[in-house]
Design an enzyme around this catalytic site. Structure first.
Site, PDB file in Angstrom:
ATOM      1  N   ASP A  54       0.837  -1.196   0.000  1.00 47.64           N
ATOM      2  CA  ASP A  54       0.000   0.000   0.000  1.00 47.64           C
ATOM      3  C   ASP A  54       0.876   1.253   0.000  1.00 47.64           C
ATOM      4  O   ASP A  54       1.994   1.236   0.529  1.00 47.64           O
ATOM      5  CB  ASP A  54      -0.895   0.013   1.235  1.00 47.64           C
ATOM      6  N   TYR A  82       5.820  -8.532   8.539  1.00 48.71           N
ATOM      7  CA  TYR A  82       5.625  -7.086   8.672  1.00 48.71           C
ATOM      8  C   TYR A  82       5.821  -6.657  10.123  1.00 48.71           C
ATOM      9  O   TYR A  82       5.610  -7.444  11.052  1.00 48.71           O
ATOM     10  CB  TYR A  82       4.194  -6.684   8.277  1.00 48.71           C
ATOM     11  N   ARG A 187      -4.051  -4.503   7.285  1.00 48.20           N
ATOM     12  CA  ARG A 187      -5.024  -3.470   7.663  1.00 48.20           C
ATOM     13  C   ARG A 187      -6.250  -4.102   8.313  1.00 48.20           C
ATOM     14  O   ARG A 187      -6.761  -3.621   9.334  1.00 48.20           O
ATOM     15  CB  ARG A 187      -5.459  -2.675   6.429  1.00 48.20           C
TER      16      ARG A 187
END
Length: 311
Positions: A54, A82, A187
């Site tokens: 993103d 991540y 997200r």
């Protein structure tokens, strides 16, 4: 360094470039914009990335050039790792900092409550893709519907959270490390954790630190690449994408036959054969020829071949 400007009307001649660039994508850039920038710096003819980050996210974005693009699918399928900062108490329509705030709630949670909630998300879970995503419905990305104020039904999909580590909490910010299967939306994971805690959440920051066996070691930034005197020297070889596969080295004759697409009976030749069947990277000396499938009875079937290989 940027090359001289070409005269008007003269078409740019791109170079045949093979290799992998480990880019540290900056915040604010789409993955495709970063790819176009790097392709221009390297003057490369053929390029592709290995799964998007993103725009608000940073970190490891492997970019493939030339023959390396044949193996980019392997990284699309690979697990990703991540580090993320989850902002508790605030939800947005995109699930990150780029969206409009939908709701703000009081945050009153303990570390013990956080740990208990995190345990619910480890292992196989079902996750509903967000509206702000590139998934398509009737040929149109979901984010285009979302920008028009349209919300569509989406089916939850199975993903796996291999690791979900608590790194710290300074209210309202929760720092996590996540190792997950392909198709996982961090997200959505952040939003779901916030919902489970009863306060909602969105991602304040996201940084990808690993894709398959590739890590941040050796990454370059766009600024570093643009200022480099020999930017092509920053490329890793094509087989950097294949390091997790066992290697098979072929003789002169077998290499020729392999590049002709022939199946090879390795058990009858003086070739070291891996103990287990499966995918292998195939060499002639130190030159990568491609990948193959090692089958029962030491049969090697060619899979993807390097067009420029020549034994």
């Amino acid at each position: 360094m940027a090359g001289p400007k070409r005269p008007p009307g003269v078409k740019r001649v791109r170079d045949l470039v093979d290799g992998v660039l480990l880019l540290d994508k900056p915040v604010g850039w789409s993955s495709n914009d970063a790819l176009i920038k790097v392709k221009r710096i390297l003057n490369a003819k053929k390029a592709g990335h290995t799964g998007t980050l993103d725009p608000f996210a940073t970190g490891l974005l492997p970019l493939c050039f030339g023959e390396a693009t044949k193996f980019s699918q392997d990284l699309l399928e690979a697990d990703k790792t991540y580090e993320t900062l989850v902002h508790l108490g605030v939800t947005t329509d995109t699930g990150d900092t780029e969206g409009a705030v939908l709701a703000t709630r009081e945050v009153n949670v303990t570390v013990e409550q956080i740990e208990a909630v995190l345990a619910q998300f480890r292992g196989p879970i079902m996750q509903t893709p967000p509206m702000y995503s590139a998934l398509k419905r009737d040929g149109k990305p979901l984010y285009e519907y979302a920008r028009e104020g349209i919300t569509l039904e989406r089916e939850a999909r199975p993903v796996t959270i291999h690791k979900l580590e608590f790194l710290g909490y300074e209210a309202p910010f929760l720092k996590l490390s996540v190792m997950c299967s392909k198709g996982t939306y961090i997200r959505v994971l952040g939003e779901d954790i916030g919902a489970a805690l009863g306060c909602g959440a969105h991602l304040n920051a996201l940084r990808r630190t690993q894709v398959g066996d590739l890590t941040l070691a050796g990454v370059v930034t766009l600024d570093e690449l643009g200022a480099h005197e020999t930017p092509l020297s920053t490329l890793a070889p094509v087989d950097a994408l294949l390091s997790s596969f066992p290697a098979v080295a072929l003789t002169d004759e077998l290499a020729k036959r392999f590049l002709q697409g022939q199946r090879l009976a390795l058990g009858k030749e003086d070739v070291a054969v891996p103990a287990e069947p499966g995918r292998v990277r195939v060499y002639h000396g130190d030159k990568l020829l491609g990948t193959g499938q090692l089958q029962q009875y030491s049969i090697l079937a060619p899979e993807r071949l390097i067009a420029t290989a020549n034994p």
